[in-house]
Motif scaffolding. Structure first.
Motif, PDB file in Angstrom:
ATOM      1  N   GLU A 175      36.786  -0.219 -30.630  1.00  0.00           N
ATOM      2  CA  GLU A 175      37.468   0.530 -29.563  1.00  0.00           C
ATOM      3  C   GLU A 175      37.420  -0.240 -28.246  1.00  0.00           C
ATOM      4  OE1 GLU A 175      36.181   4.816 -31.486  1.00  0.00           O
ATOM      5  OE2 GLU A 175      35.967   4.598 -29.330  1.00  0.00           O
ATOM      6  N   LEU A 176      36.269  -0.844 -27.954  1.00  0.00           N
ATOM      7  CA  LEU A 176      36.129  -1.598 -26.707  1.00  0.00           C
ATOM      8  C   LEU A 176      37.078  -2.796 -26.666  1.00  0.00           C
ATOM      9  CD1 LEU A 176      32.238  -1.565 -26.256  1.00  0.00           C
ATOM     10  CD2 LEU A 176      33.912  -0.479 -24.745  1.00  0.00           C
ATOM     11  N   GLU A 177      37.243  -3.451 -27.815  1.00  0.00           N
ATOM     12  CA  GLU A 177      38.117  -4.634 -27.864  1.00  0.00           C
ATOM     13  C   GLU A 177      39.588  -4.263 -28.064  1.00  0.00           C
ATOM     14  OE1 GLU A 177      37.620  -7.599 -27.115  1.00  0.00           O
ATOM     15  OE2 GLU A 177      35.540  -8.171 -27.464  1.00  0.00           O
ATOM     16  N   GLY A 178      39.849  -2.999 -28.399  1.00  0.00           N
ATOM     17  CA  GLY A 178      41.223  -2.601 -28.682  1.00  0.00           C
ATOM     18  C   GLY A 178      41.690  -3.040 -30.062  1.00  0.00           C
ATOM     19  N   GLY A 179      40.755  -3.119 -31.012  1.00  0.00           N
ATOM     20  CA  GLY A 179      41.098  -3.535 -32.379  1.00  0.00           C
ATOM     21  C   GLY A 179      41.221  -2.358 -33.323  1.00  0.00           C
ATOM     22  N   THR A 180      41.556  -2.661 -34.583  1.00  0.00           N
ATOM     23  CA  THR A 180      41.755  -1.597 -35.572  1.00  0.00           C
ATOM     24  C   THR A 180      40.550  -1.398 -36.482  1.00  0.00           C
ATOM     25  OG1 THR A 180      42.778  -3.204 -37.062  1.00  0.00           O
ATOM     26  CG2 THR A 180      44.254  -1.901 -35.667  1.00  0.00           C
TER      27      THR A 180
ATOM     28  N   ILE B  18      38.801 -15.638 -31.603  1.00  0.00           N
ATOM     29  CA  ILE B  18      38.134 -15.874 -30.318  1.00  0.00           C
ATOM     30  C   ILE B  18      36.716 -15.308 -30.345  1.00  0.00           C
ATOM     31  CG2 ILE B  18      38.098 -15.183 -27.880  1.00  0.00           C
ATOM     32  CD1 ILE B  18      40.065 -17.353 -28.261  1.00  0.00           C
ATOM     33  N   ASP B  19      35.759 -16.170 -30.037  1.00  0.00           N
ATOM     34  CA  ASP B  19      34.378 -15.743 -29.833  1.00  0.00           C
ATOM     35  C   ASP B  19      34.289 -15.255 -28.386  1.00  0.00           C
ATOM     36  OD1 ASP B  19      31.657 -15.652 -29.163  1.00  0.00           O
ATOM     37  OD2 ASP B  19      31.134 -17.243 -30.576  1.00  0.00           O
ATOM     38  N   ASN B  20      34.150 -13.943 -28.223  1.00  0.00           N
ATOM     39  CA  ASN B  20      34.210 -13.324 -26.889  1.00  0.00           C
ATOM     40  C   ASN B  20      32.814 -12.967 -26.360  1.00  0.00           C
ATOM     41  OD1 ASN B  20      35.779 -12.368 -24.700  1.00  0.00           O
ATOM     42  ND2 ASN B  20      35.736 -10.271 -25.475  1.00  0.00           N
ATOM     43  N   THR B  21      31.800 -13.672 -26.853  1.00  0.00           N
ATOM     44  CA  THR B  21      30.404 -13.350 -26.532  1.00  0.00           C
ATOM     45  C   THR B  21      30.117 -13.303 -25.034  1.00  0.00           C
ATOM     46  OG1 THR B  21      29.624 -14.298 -28.610  1.00  0.00           O
ATOM     47  CG2 THR B  21      28.017 -14.145 -26.830  1.00  0.00           C
ATOM     48  N   PHE B  22      30.522 -14.332 -24.299  1.00  0.00           N
ATOM     49  CA  PHE B  22      30.128 -14.433 -22.889  1.00  0.00           C
ATOM     50  C   PHE B  22      30.904 -13.492 -21.977  1.00  0.00           C
ATOM     51  CE2 PHE B  22      27.604 -18.581 -21.966  1.00  0.00           C
ATOM     52  CZ  PHE B  22      26.672 -18.217 -22.925  1.00  0.00           C
ATOM     53  N   ALA B  23      32.174 -13.289 -22.268  1.00  0.00           N
ATOM     54  CA  ALA B  23      32.979 -12.438 -21.378  1.00  0.00           C
ATOM     55  C   ALA B  23      32.697 -10.960 -21.646  1.00  0.00           C
ATOM     56  CB  ALA B  23      34.457 -12.735 -21.579  1.00  0.00           C
ATOM     57  N   THR B  24      32.446 -10.630 -22.908  1.00  0.00           N
ATOM     58  CA  THR B  24      32.328  -9.244 -23.381  1.00  0.00           C
ATOM     59  C   THR B  24      33.656  -8.503 -23.139  1.00  0.00           C
ATOM     60  OG1 THR B  24      31.619  -7.891 -21.469  1.00  0.00           O
ATOM     61  CG2 THR B  24      29.911  -9.211 -22.596  1.00  0.00           C
ATOM     62  N   PRO B  25      33.909  -7.423 -23.883  1.00  0.00           N
ATOM     63  CA  PRO B  25      35.171  -6.701 -23.671  1.00  0.00           C
ATOM     64  C   PRO B  25      35.298  -6.086 -22.282  1.00  0.00           C
ATOM     65  CG  PRO B  25      33.775  -5.594 -25.317  1.00  0.00           C
ATOM     66  CD  PRO B  25      33.168  -6.925 -25.053  1.00  0.00           C
ATOM     67  N   ILE B  26      34.195  -6.040 -21.539  1.00  0.00           N
ATOM     68  CA  ILE B  26      34.290  -5.529 -20.163  1.00  0.00           C
ATOM     69  C   ILE B  26      35.144  -6.457 -19.308  1.00  0.00           C
ATOM     70  CG2 ILE B  26      32.979  -4.958 -18.052  1.00  0.00           C
ATOM     71  CD1 ILE B  26      32.565  -3.036 -20.477  1.00  0.00           C
ATOM     72  N   ASN B  27      34.933  -7.763 -19.470  1.00  0.00           N
ATOM     73  CA  ASN B  27      35.632  -8.708 -18.597  1.00  0.00           C
ATOM     74  C   ASN B  27      36.868  -9.345 -19.210  1.00  0.00           C
ATOM     75  OD1 ASN B  27      33.982  -8.216 -16.455  1.00  0.00           O
ATOM     76  ND2 ASN B  27      32.563  -9.885 -16.901  1.00  0.00           N
ATOM     77  N   CYS B  28      36.966  -9.372 -20.537  1.00  0.00           N
ATOM     78  CA  CYS B  28      38.177  -9.915 -21.174  1.00  0.00           C
ATOM     79  C   CYS B  28      38.372  -9.273 -22.538  1.00  0.00           C
ATOM     80  CB  CYS B  28      38.057 -11.435 -21.326  1.00  0.00           C
ATOM     81  SG  CYS B  28      39.515 -12.186 -22.091  1.00  0.00           S
ATOM     82  N   ARG B  29      39.588  -8.871 -22.807  1.00  0.00           N
ATOM     83  CA  ARG B  29      39.927  -8.371 -24.149  1.00  0.00           C
ATOM     84  C   ARG B  29      40.972  -9.306 -24.743  1.00  0.00           C
ATOM     85  NH1 ARG B  29      38.654  -4.748 -20.893  1.00  0.00           N
ATOM     86  NH2 ARG B  29      40.761  -4.423 -20.103  1.00  0.00           N
ATOM     87  N   PRO B  30      40.493 -10.284 -25.539  1.00  0.00           N
ATOM     88  CA  PRO B  30      41.367 -11.361 -26.028  1.00  0.00           C
ATOM     89  C   PRO B  30      42.621 -10.877 -26.774  1.00  0.00           C
ATOM     90  CG  PRO B  30      39.073 -11.908 -26.425  1.00  0.00           C
ATOM     91  CD  PRO B  30      39.095 -10.491 -25.950  1.00  0.00           C
ATOM     92  N   PHE B  31      42.549  -9.679 -27.396  1.00  0.00           N
ATOM     93  CA  PHE B  31      43.735  -9.186 -28.109  1.00  0.00           C
ATOM     94  C   PHE B  31      44.911  -8.992 -27.145  1.00  0.00           C
ATOM     95  CE2 PHE B  31      40.742  -6.925 -31.339  1.00  0.00           C
ATOM     96  CZ  PHE B  31      40.521  -8.131 -31.977  1.00  0.00           C
ATOM     97  N   GLU B  32      44.593  -8.666 -25.880  1.00  0.00           N
ATOM     98  CA  GLU B  32      45.667  -8.452 -24.899  1.00  0.00           C
ATOM     99  C   GLU B  32      46.394  -9.754 -24.581  1.00  0.00           C
ATOM    100  OE1 GLU B  32      43.699  -6.573 -21.585  1.00  0.00           O
ATOM    101  OE2 GLU B  32      43.326  -4.730 -22.729  1.00  0.00           O
TER     102      GLU B  32
END
Ligand SMILES: *Cc1c(COP(=O)(O)O)cnc(C)c1O
Length: 427
Positions: free
Chosen positions: A69-74, A179-193
């Motif tokens: 949900e945080l990442e906007g995935g399914t 995308i490994d989104n470890t450092f940004a976290t979904p708070i700062n970047c949501r790569p799916f967008e």
């Protein structure tokens, strides 16, 4: 739609009347059924349910659902570590004889996994610089390429990845972007967008946030259409003989195929499951993620500015600094802040770097990053020790580089600690 801060707290698990408010820890290896027929349906993936915690556990699934949900995935799944997450994410669509394009600045552990261990499995990797030319990027693709892999913010080079550009290149060649989104976290970047298709995490870092549990996660956007390229992704588009001929894309749709296959095959066979206890602790960390990230970023920005002005410092890399080479990309992908990690080089090279680090009192030397306590590391003598000078340069790691991970302590105390150490080495 509710805001991300709310999802950090309320996502993934909604108790019914009289059920526990906090997610329950289902500390059980197995689950009971009334008939063999009922269990057979689970084994055939005819019905969803739990039968053995090596594959799936309800506690883990609550937390994986929150992350999705945080990442906007399914769909999402937890793994025992970030390493397992990245391994599964790639191995789920690539086998012996296949090829992957990866950013050269990725985390040292992932580089080793790809360049050494997965190479032994017959998967070949081409590493490209995140700011390579279009021609170089295009030339990296081969007919047997199955995915492109990068990190939103590279560990430890703290370079921002141009997700949109790499997503376009991946899609032009009919493959997904992981995308490994470890450092940004979904708070700062949501790569799916920005066009990414699969996101991975080392939940060991900010998501846990307290240096308490090792873990990983994979989240699927559900957007990549595997069925357009069935011969390229036979594992998703053709019958799985180990599950009575189930075709994952047909049975679970684009929304569920990738994660179901990774669970049914890879978890079953490799068993890198996160323990339910750890998933519970991870969830506590995620509850405060939004609040913590704000402070991590504030502290890192202040520290970057302090270091930038200090005479003992040669250079500072943090995309929040206006003269940083990633400032523009940072403004695009990380509008609200990047992360609490920055790197800097002291005048005097490797030896001075080691001396400065020895003088820190609050900031501890650790093979860790991204938790509540500030810490530092000298990658050239630790995480990147296996690399030669040429590989180090390609990974963006200079010998004098100190990686500083700003915790959530008071910034005045942290700056005083660093100032004390740096003042002492000025000749
Ligand atoms: C730490 C890290 C990993 C590996 O995760 P573990 O949980 O230590 O296995 C992968 N990618 C990135 C970006 C990391 O920082």
């Amino acid at each position: 739609m509710r805001k991300i801060e709310t999802t950090c707290i309320q996502g993934g698990y909604t108790p019914k009347n009289g059920e526990p408010r906090q997610i329950p820890i289902i500390q059980s290896t197995t689950f009971k059924y009334d008939s063999s027929e009922a269990m057979a349906k689970l084994f055939d993936l005819e019905e969803s349910g739990y039968f053995y915690t090596r594959l799936q556990n309800p506690t883990n699934d609550y937390v994986a659902k929150k992350l999705a949900e945080l990442e906007g995935g399914t769909a999402g799944m937890l793994t025992s570590s970030g390493q397992a997450a990245n391994f599964y994410a790639v191995f789920n669509i690539a086998s012996c004889g296949d090829h992957i394009v990866a950013s050269s600045t990725i985390y040292g552990g992932t580089y080793n996994l790809f360049a050494v261990t997965m190479k032994r499995m017959g998967i070949e990797f081409t590493f490209v610089s995140p700011n390579c030319s279009d021609e170089e990027l295009n030339n990296a693709f081969k007919p047997n390429t199955k995915a492109v892999f990068g990190e939103t913010i590279a560990n430890p080079a703290v370079i921002v990845f141009d997700i949109e550009r790499f997503a376009k290149a991946a899609h032009a060649h009919g493959v997904p972007l992981i995308i490994d989104n470890t450092f940004a976290t979904p708070i700062n970047c949501r790569p799916f967008e920005w066009g990414a298709d699969i996101v991975t995490h080392s939940t060991t870092k900010y998501l846990d946030g307290h240096g308490a549990t090792v873990g990983g996660a994979i989240i699927d956007s559900g957007k990549f259409d595997w069925t357009k390229y069935p011969d390229k992704f036979p594992g998703l588009c053709y019958p799985d003989e180990s599950y009575h001929g189930v075709v994952y894309t047909e049975k679970f749709g684009l929304a569920g195929a990738f994660i179901t296959k990774a669970t049914a095959q890879l978890m079953r066979d490799f068993g890198s499951i996160q323990s339910p206890q750890n998933a519970f602790i991870l969830n506590l960390g995620i509850e405060s993620l939004a609040v913590r990230m704000e402070r991590h970023c504030y502290n890192a920005q202040k520290m970057a500015e302090f270091l930038n002005d200090h005479p003992a410092v040669e250079w500072v890399t943090y995309c929040g600094l206006k003269d940083d080479k990633c400032y523009r990309l940072g403004q695009k992908y990380l509008k609200n802040g990047s992360c609490g990690v920055l790197s800097f080089g002291v005048k005097g090279g490797r030896k001075t770097a080691e001396e400065v680090m020895k003088r820190f009192k609050l900031i501890a030397i650790e093979t860790h990053v991204a938790d509540a306590r500030s810490c530092c590391l000298h990658p050239a003598s630790a995480t990147h020790r296996q690399m030669n000078d040429e590989e180090l340069a390609k990974a963006g790691v200079k010998p004098e580089l100190i990686r500083l991970s700003m915790g959530i302590e008071n910034i005045d105390d942290l700056i005083a600690d660093v100032k004390n150490a740096l003042d002492a080495v000025i000749k």
